[in-house]
Design a protein around this motif. Structure first.
Motif, PDB file in Angstrom:
ATOM      1  N   PHE A  22      -4.268  14.957   7.373  1.00  0.00           N
ATOM      2  CA  PHE A  22      -4.623  14.311   8.641  1.00  0.00           C
ATOM      3  C   PHE A  22      -5.805  13.355   8.474  1.00  0.00           C
ATOM      4  O   PHE A  22      -5.762  12.203   8.897  1.00  0.00           O
ATOM      5  CB  PHE A  22      -4.945  15.385   9.678  1.00  0.00           C
ATOM      6  N   LEU A  23      -6.854  13.841   7.828  1.00  0.00           N
ATOM      7  CA  LEU A  23      -8.058  13.035   7.646  1.00  0.00           C
ATOM      8  C   LEU A  23      -7.751  11.763   6.860  1.00  0.00           C
ATOM      9  O   LEU A  23      -8.193  10.674   7.225  1.00  0.00           O
ATOM     10  CB  LEU A  23      -9.132  13.850   6.925  1.00  0.00           C
ATOM     11  N   GLU A  24      -7.000  11.958   5.805  1.00  0.00           N
ATOM     12  CA  GLU A  24      -6.651  10.820   4.965  1.00  0.00           C
ATOM     13  C   GLU A  24      -5.925   9.744   5.779  1.00  0.00           C
ATOM     14  O   GLU A  24      -6.216   8.556   5.675  1.00  0.00           O
ATOM     15  CB  GLU A  24      -5.752  11.297   3.821  1.00  0.00           C
ATOM     16  N   ALA A  25      -5.015  10.200   6.618  1.00  0.00           N
ATOM     17  CA  ALA A  25      -4.217   9.258   7.398  1.00  0.00           C
ATOM     18  C   ALA A  25      -5.044   8.548   8.468  1.00  0.00           C
ATOM     19  O   ALA A  25      -4.962   7.334   8.634  1.00  0.00           O
ATOM     20  CB  ALA A  25      -3.041   9.997   8.045  1.00  0.00           C
ATOM     21  N   GLU A  26      -5.865   9.318   9.166  1.00  0.00           N
ATOM     22  CA  GLU A  26      -6.609   8.764  10.292  1.00  0.00           C
ATOM     23  C   GLU A  26      -7.791   7.892   9.871  1.00  0.00           C
ATOM     24  O   GLU A  26      -8.248   7.049  10.635  1.00  0.00           O
ATOM     25  CB  GLU A  26      -7.110   9.892  11.193  1.00  0.00           C
ATOM     26  N   CYS A  27      -8.252   8.130   8.665  1.00  0.00           N
ATOM     27  CA  CYS A  27      -9.418   7.379   8.199  1.00  0.00           C
ATOM     28  C   CYS A  27      -9.166   5.884   8.219  1.00  0.00           C
ATOM     29  O   CYS A  27     -10.056   5.083   8.503  1.00  0.00           O
ATOM     30  CB  CYS A  27      -9.803   7.833   6.795  1.00  0.00           C
ATOM     31  N   SER A  28      -7.942   5.504   7.955  1.00  0.00           N
ATOM     32  CA  SER A  28      -7.619   4.079   7.879  1.00  0.00           C
ATOM     33  C   SER A  28      -7.853   3.361   9.209  1.00  0.00           C
ATOM     34  O   SER A  28      -8.024   2.143   9.244  1.00  0.00           O
ATOM     35  CB  SER A  28      -6.163   3.908   7.458  1.00  0.00           C
ATOM     36  N   GLU A  29      -7.904   4.154  10.279  1.00  0.00           N
ATOM     37  CA  GLU A  29      -8.144   3.576  11.599  1.00  0.00           C
ATOM     38  C   GLU A  29      -9.492   2.865  11.687  1.00  0.00           C
ATOM     39  O   GLU A  29      -9.710   2.044  12.573  1.00  0.00           O
ATOM     40  CB  GLU A  29      -8.096   4.675  12.670  1.00  0.00           C
ATOM     41  N   PHE A  30     -10.385   3.237  10.776  1.00  0.00           N
ATOM     42  CA  PHE A  30     -11.742   2.679  10.860  1.00  0.00           C
ATOM     43  C   PHE A  30     -12.046   1.673   9.758  1.00  0.00           C
ATOM     44  O   PHE A  30     -13.140   1.120   9.708  1.00  0.00           O
ATOM     45  CB  PHE A  30     -12.773   3.807  10.813  1.00  0.00           C
ATOM     46  N   LEU A  31     -11.082   1.478   8.885  1.00  0.00           N
ATOM     47  CA  LEU A  31     -11.329   0.614   7.732  1.00  0.00           C
ATOM     48  C   LEU A  31     -11.723  -0.800   8.132  1.00  0.00           C
ATOM     49  O   LEU A  31     -12.692  -1.360   7.613  1.00  0.00           O
ATOM     50  CB  LEU A  31     -10.092   0.584   6.824  1.00  0.00           C
ATOM     51  N   ASP A  32     -10.991  -1.368   9.071  1.00  0.00           N
ATOM     52  CA  ASP A  32     -11.293  -2.759   9.421  1.00  0.00           C
ATOM     53  C   ASP A  32     -12.570  -2.871  10.251  1.00  0.00           C
ATOM     54  O   ASP A  32     -13.151  -3.939  10.361  1.00  0.00           O
ATOM     55  CB  ASP A  32     -10.117  -3.378  10.178  1.00  0.00           C
ATOM     56  N   LEU A  33     -13.000  -1.741  10.825  1.00  0.00           N
ATOM     57  CA  LEU A  33     -14.220  -1.777  11.639  1.00  0.00           C
ATOM     58  C   LEU A  33     -15.467  -1.583  10.792  1.00  0.00           C
ATOM     59  O   LEU A  33     -16.490  -2.245  10.980  1.00  0.00           O
ATOM     60  CB  LEU A  33     -14.144  -0.698  12.724  1.00  0.00           C
ATOM     61  N   PHE A  34     -15.369  -0.660   9.836  1.00  0.00           N
ATOM     62  CA  PHE A  34     -16.546  -0.346   9.025  1.00  0.00           C
ATOM     63  C   PHE A  34     -16.358  -0.628   7.550  1.00  0.00           C
ATOM     64  O   PHE A  34     -17.279  -0.434   6.762  1.00  0.00           O
ATOM     65  CB  PHE A  34     -16.930   1.122   9.205  1.00  0.00           C
ATOM     66  N   GLY A  35     -15.180  -1.058   7.170  1.00  0.00           N
ATOM     67  CA  GLY A  35     -14.872  -1.266   5.764  1.00  0.00           C
ATOM     68  C   GLY A  35     -15.497  -2.540   5.207  1.00  0.00           C
ATOM     69  O   GLY A  35     -16.381  -3.132   5.817  1.00  0.00           O
ATOM     70  N   LYS A  36     -15.018  -2.961   4.053  1.00  0.00           N
ATOM     71  CA  LYS A  36     -15.606  -4.089   3.339  1.00  0.00           C
ATOM     72  C   LYS A  36     -15.630  -5.379   4.155  1.00  0.00           C
ATOM     73  O   LYS A  36     -16.599  -6.108   4.157  1.00  0.00           O
ATOM     74  CB  LYS A  36     -14.819  -4.338   2.041  1.00  0.00           C
ATOM     75  N   ARG A  37     -14.532  -5.646   4.872  1.00  0.00           N
ATOM     76  CA  ARG A  37     -14.452  -6.909   5.618  1.00  0.00           C
ATOM     77  C   ARG A  37     -14.524  -6.659   7.129  1.00  0.00           C
ATOM     78  O   ARG A  37     -13.525  -6.301   7.739  1.00  0.00           O
ATOM     79  CB  ARG A  37     -13.140  -7.627   5.315  1.00  0.00           C
ATOM     80  N   PRO A  38     -15.696  -6.878   7.692  1.00  0.00           N
ATOM     81  CA  PRO A  38     -15.833  -6.682   9.140  1.00  0.00           C
ATOM     82  C   PRO A  38     -14.959  -7.666   9.896  1.00  0.00           C
ATOM     83  O   PRO A  38     -14.860  -8.829   9.523  1.00  0.00           O
ATOM     84  CB  PRO A  38     -17.321  -6.958   9.376  1.00  0.00           C
ATOM     85  N   GLU A  39     -14.301  -7.177  10.937  1.00  0.00           N
ATOM     86  CA  GLU A  39     -13.400  -8.050  11.697  1.00  0.00           C
ATOM     87  C   GLU A  39     -13.803  -8.160  13.155  1.00  0.00           C
ATOM     88  O   GLU A  39     -13.628  -9.195  13.764  1.00  0.00           O
ATOM     89  CB  GLU A  39     -11.964  -7.527  11.626  1.00  0.00           C
ATOM     90  N   VAL A  40     -14.313  -7.055  13.703  1.00  0.00           N
ATOM     91  CA  VAL A  40     -14.641  -7.082  15.126  1.00  0.00           C
ATOM     92  C   VAL A  40     -15.959  -7.799  15.358  1.00  0.00           C
ATOM     93  O   VAL A  40     -16.935  -7.452  14.721  1.00  0.00           O
ATOM     94  CB  VAL A  40     -14.716  -5.648  15.689  1.00  0.00           C
TER      95      VAL A  40
END
Lengths: 139, 139
Positions: B121-139
């Motif tokens: 579950f954690l592995e799957a849901e973590c991706s929900e935050f990648l674009d928000l806090f990951g390498k390339r900020p989008e928001v």
DNA sequence: CTGCGCTATTCCCTAGCGGGAATAACGGAC
DNA sequence: GTCCGTTATTCCCGCTAGGGAATAGCGCAG
């Protein structure tokens, strides 16, 4: 006791879920960035209070925590997040204030979505323990 | 620092999971019976140490916690569980000892199964935050 | 210029968790 | 009988999280 926001979460900063028998599968989620806690239930709660009140001091009061503590949490979040979640203004109209950035709003939205899925998970998995700890012991 | 059992869990008593960017969705699970904590990661760990060593004192030592604390945890588990998870013997061969009941063994098995699902579950849901806090900020 | 309410910062204090040591009781091995 | 290692129980202590109060600085309203 001071006034606390009315929320659906349980004691502490976790979520709980189960069907029957006084048995409950409970859990907690948080997000770390480079090993530092970035978001947690409490922190999301704080962000929402800030969003609704427009100031750290009011948010802290409504949550029943010390201003100092609320400030530290927000400072920590802004420090370790790639982009700040709140924007603070010192002095000026109304003495200043604090509001959420777009990233702050988005963080709340995403976190709630994951929490919702988490509750589904807990509800489903709890049944795994019903026959072991529930009304009718079997093992 | 005292010897601690080699386990795959992270700091504290939670599990963590994520793909990249120093971002991590972490979590924690526990089971309550009538509002009292029955099982948790730490408690399962303790049960396993007792199972492997045959005594509370050895288990406590291998976990790096005080005997008193280990005893309290086990006592609490037995008190609040419908059926005892450990059986303790005072005096006798080797001074006595402690071993798991069938329910104790089953508790470990079930808990691990749920944890495994939790990690998925954690592995799957973590991706929900990648674009928000990951390498390339989008928001 | 004064007042106000907020952010920012410091200091003290408390409660709770849990380690550590000390002790008693127990009962088989010898 | 003594010895031993365990369970069971008590007391003390240090650490840490977090509340509470006090203070300074800020900038617009009036």
């Amino acid at each position: 006791m001071a006034y606390h926001r009315n929320r659906k979460h349980v004691d502490g900063d976790g979520w709980a879920s189960c069907a029957a028998s006084g048995l409950r599968l409970a859990g907690r989620l948080w997000i770390e960035c480079d090993g530092q806690t970035l978001l947690s239930w409490k922190r999301i709660d704080l962000l929402e209070c800030v969003r609704d009140s427009g100031s750290i001091s009011l948010a802290a009061r409504s949550m029943g925590i010390a201003y100092r503590h609320a400030w530290e949490l927000l400072e920590d979040m802004n420090q370790h997040s790639r982009q700040p979640l709140v924007e603070r203004v010192v002095g000026g109209k109304g003495g200043g204030g604090t509001r959420l950035t777009a990233a702050g709003h988005e963080a709340i939205r995403r976190f709630h979505a994951v929490v919702q899925q988490f509750n589904v998970f807990l509800e489903a998995e709890c049944s795994e323990f019903l026959d072991l700890f529930g009304k009718r012991p079997e093992v």
